[in-house]
Design an enzyme around this catalytic site. Structure first.
Site, mmCIF file in Angstrom:
data_model
loop_
_atom_site.group_PDB
_atom_site.id
_atom_site.type_symbol
_atom_site.label_atom_id
_atom_site.label_comp_id
_atom_site.label_asym_id
_atom_site.label_seq_id
_atom_site.Cartn_x
_atom_site.Cartn_y
_atom_site.Cartn_z
ATOM 1 N N LYS A 81 0.783 -1.234 0.000
ATOM 2 C CA LYS A 81 0.000 0.000 0.000
ATOM 3 C C LYS A 81 0.822 1.295 0.000
ATOM 4 O O LYS A 81 0.416 2.315 0.536
ATOM 5 C CB LYS A 81 -0.979 0.039 1.207
ATOM 6 C CG LYS A 81 -1.736 -1.224 1.496
ATOM 7 C CD LYS A 81 -2.188 -2.018 0.317
ATOM 8 C CE LYS A 81 -3.263 -1.420 -0.530
ATOM 9 N NZ LYS A 81 -3.558 -2.339 -1.692
ATOM 10 N N GLY A 83 2.124 2.567 -2.984
ATOM 11 C CA GLY A 83 2.102 3.187 -4.315
ATOM 12 C C GLY A 83 2.593 2.262 -5.417
ATOM 13 O O GLY A 83 2.923 2.714 -6.517
ATOM 14 N N THR A 84 2.604 0.969 -5.139
ATOM 15 C CA THR A 84 3.098 -0.031 -6.105
ATOM 16 C C THR A 84 2.338 0.034 -7.434
ATOM 17 O O THR A 84 2.954 0.042 -8.509
ATOM 18 C CB THR A 84 2.922 -1.457 -5.527
ATOM 19 O OG1 THR A 84 3.223 -1.431 -4.140
ATOM 20 C CG2 THR A 84 3.781 -2.467 -6.245
ATOM 21 N N HIS A 140 7.615 -7.414 -2.907
ATOM 22 C CA HIS A 140 7.273 -6.794 -1.618
ATOM 23 C C HIS A 140 8.287 -7.181 -0.540
ATOM 24 O O HIS A 140 8.103 -6.862 0.629
ATOM 25 C CB HIS A 140 5.872 -7.232 -1.166
ATOM 26 C CG HIS A 140 4.754 -6.464 -1.820
ATOM 27 N ND1 HIS A 140 4.800 -5.106 -2.034
ATOM 28 C CD2 HIS A 140 3.540 -6.865 -2.290
ATOM 29 C CE1 HIS A 140 3.668 -4.700 -2.607
ATOM 30 N NE2 HIS A 140 2.902 -5.749 -2.791
ATOM 31 N N TYR A 229 5.903 8.465 -1.994
ATOM 32 C CA TYR A 229 4.571 8.633 -2.597
ATOM 33 C C TYR A 229 4.125 10.100 -2.554
ATOM 34 O O TYR A 229 3.665 10.652 -3.549
ATOM 35 C CB TYR A 229 3.587 7.739 -1.834
ATOM 36 C CG TYR A 229 2.150 7.781 -2.320
ATOM 37 C CD1 TYR A 229 1.701 6.886 -3.284
ATOM 38 C CD2 TYR A 229 1.226 8.692 -1.780
ATOM 39 C CE1 TYR A 229 0.369 6.892 -3.712
ATOM 40 C CE2 TYR A 229 -0.099 8.708 -2.195
ATOM 41 C CZ TYR A 229 -0.524 7.813 -3.168
ATOM 42 O OH TYR A 229 -1.833 7.840 -3.582
ATOM 43 N N ARG A 299 -8.306 3.158 -4.138
ATOM 44 C CA ARG A 299 -9.310 3.551 -3.143
ATOM 45 C C ARG A 299 -9.498 5.055 -3.271
ATOM 46 O O ARG A 299 -10.333 5.501 -4.020
ATOM 47 C CB ARG A 299 -8.866 3.123 -1.729
ATOM 48 C CG ARG A 299 -9.974 3.172 -0.677
ATOM 49 C CD ARG A 299 -9.443 2.720 0.685
ATOM 50 N NE ARG A 299 -8.337 3.554 1.143
ATOM 51 C CZ ARG A 299 -8.463 4.615 1.934
ATOM 52 N NH1 ARG A 299 -9.648 4.967 2.402
ATOM 53 N NH2 ARG A 299 -7.401 5.333 2.293
ATOM 54 N N LYS A 300 -8.658 5.842 -2.599
ATOM 55 C CA LYS A 300 -8.792 7.306 -2.714
ATOM 56 C C LYS A 300 -7.593 7.929 -3.410
ATOM 57 O O LYS A 300 -7.706 8.981 -4.021
ATOM 58 C CB LYS A 300 -8.936 7.930 -1.330
ATOM 59 C CG LYS A 300 -10.287 7.702 -0.683
ATOM 60 C CD LYS A 300 -10.386 8.578 0.551
ATOM 61 C CE LYS A 300 -11.754 8.460 1.208
ATOM 62 N NZ LYS A 300 -11.750 9.152 2.517
#
Ligand code: PAP
Length: 339
Positions: A81, A83-84, A140, A229, A299-300
């Site tokens: 989570k 910015g991959t 990851h 990010y 998501r956002k």
């Protein structure tokens, strides 16, 4: 799975290797510390980092033992989570900008996760040796867990993206709420937050993950580029330029004049990617048995959304942990102009 050539030409994983890894995996799992996962029922601590007991973990063993780096390889690495998905789209379109035009670009019909495979999952049933150079992979895994041949290569490149831990936690929590199997007992935000603060989360501990790449980037700045990010959100054009230079594919003055960088930024933007059918209804299979809807990766896409979800006490606790973890390292997380 049968090999299709000599080990020089092909390193598709042989069935006997799978059996050997399965055996090693079962033995390992029995000895490793375990804890609760956000998405998986149980995480296992392998070489200091938390893995779910699914084929991705086995893939990590395969990757560590059987992947041979090449000087032209490029790795996109990140914790969850951070910015991959966005960086996959940017990296793929930057590296392949001479192959595709923007009107019929593969990213218009293919999810970013299908453009750059996760090595630990991909290596289990693909012939990575047959991929043409430059091979682009994602991982990851924290830096010490990357294959030795990658860490020891002075030529292959690694681009790491990190994000403010508060936003990572909130993004991860909402992602887990969608993907956590319904038969598992629910996990509240408070419980998940406590796990995250204790360093327990898929591929975590988060701070140690980030700092592993930070330290490696200080030692080998020509090999490892660390992106943030928030800074990429502040000025995406500047960072796409920096990325292209780092990857040895700088934009020419003509490309700059023609607005190629801006085209890439637009194509990979949250707004554009979320408007595409493939990212609304398409699915990605990192491992054959797990299909994940592409929409889960969007998501956002905002900086600072954590302030809408965390209590002042949670923010204070995580800020304090951040301060302690980063003390003396010289590293700071990115900040947003709009934060
Ligand atoms: P992964 O680790 O599961 O691959 P990753 O892509 O690293 O996830 O992170 C997802 C986050 O990036 C989401 O953040 P949010 O939950 O705070 O919204 C997602 O919305 C955001 N994201 C995805 N695509 C983009 C994009 N094109 N631009 C900016 N942010 C994006």
């Amino acid at each position: 799975m049968a090999s299709t050539g000599t080990s020089e030409q092909c390193n598709i994983i042989e069935e006997t290797v799978h059996e050997e890894i399965n055996k090693r995996f079962e033995e390992l799992i029995a000895t490793l510390p375990s804890d609760r996962g956000f998405i998986a029922p149980t995480l296992f601590n392998y070489q200091g980092f938390w893995y779910p007991p699914i084929s991705v973990f086995k893939g990590v063993l395969l990757m560590q033992n059987h992947f041979k780096a090449r000087p032209t390889d490029i790795f996109l690495t990140s914790s969850l989570k951070s910015g991959t998905t966005w960086l996959k789209a940017i990296m793929f379109s930057t590296m392949n900008r001479f192959k595709f035009d923007f009107a019929s670009h593969p990213l218009l019909t293919t999810g970013p996760h299908d453009c750059i495979p996760h090595l630990a999952a991909y290596i289990t049933d693909h012939d990575v040796a047959a991929m043409p150079p430059p091979r682009l992979f994602a991982s990851h895994s924290a830096y010490p867990l990357l294959p030795k041949s990658v860490r020891e290569s002075s030529d292959c490149k690694i681009v790491y993206i990190c994000r403010n831990p508060k936003d990572v936690f909130v993004s991860l929590y909402f992602f887990a709420m969608k993907l956590r199997p319904p038969m598992l007992p629910p996990i509240s935000m408070e419980e998940a937050f406590d796990l995250f603060c204790r360093g327990v989360s898929e591929f975590g501990p988060y701070f140690e993950h980030v700092l592993s790449y930070w330290k490696a980037s200080l030692e080998s700045p020509q090999k490892i580029l660390l992106l943030k990010y928030e800074e990429m959100r502040n000025d995406t054009v500047k960072h796409v330029k920096q990325l292209a230079e780092f990857l040895g594919k700088p934009f020419s003055a003509e490309e700059e004049r023609e607005g190629v960088i801006e085209e890439i930024v637009k194509l990979c933007s949250f707004e554009k990617l979320t408007s595409l059918e493939v990212n609304k209804t398409g699915k990605v299979a990192f491992v054959p048995e797990i299909l994940i809807g592409n929409d889960n990766f969007f998501r956002k896409g905002q900086v600072g959304d954590s302030t809408n979800h965390l209590t002042p006490e949670m923010i204070e606790r995580l800020d304090k942990i951040t301060e302690e973890k980063l003390k003396g390292t010289g590293f700071t997380f990115g900040e947003s102009k709009k934060y």
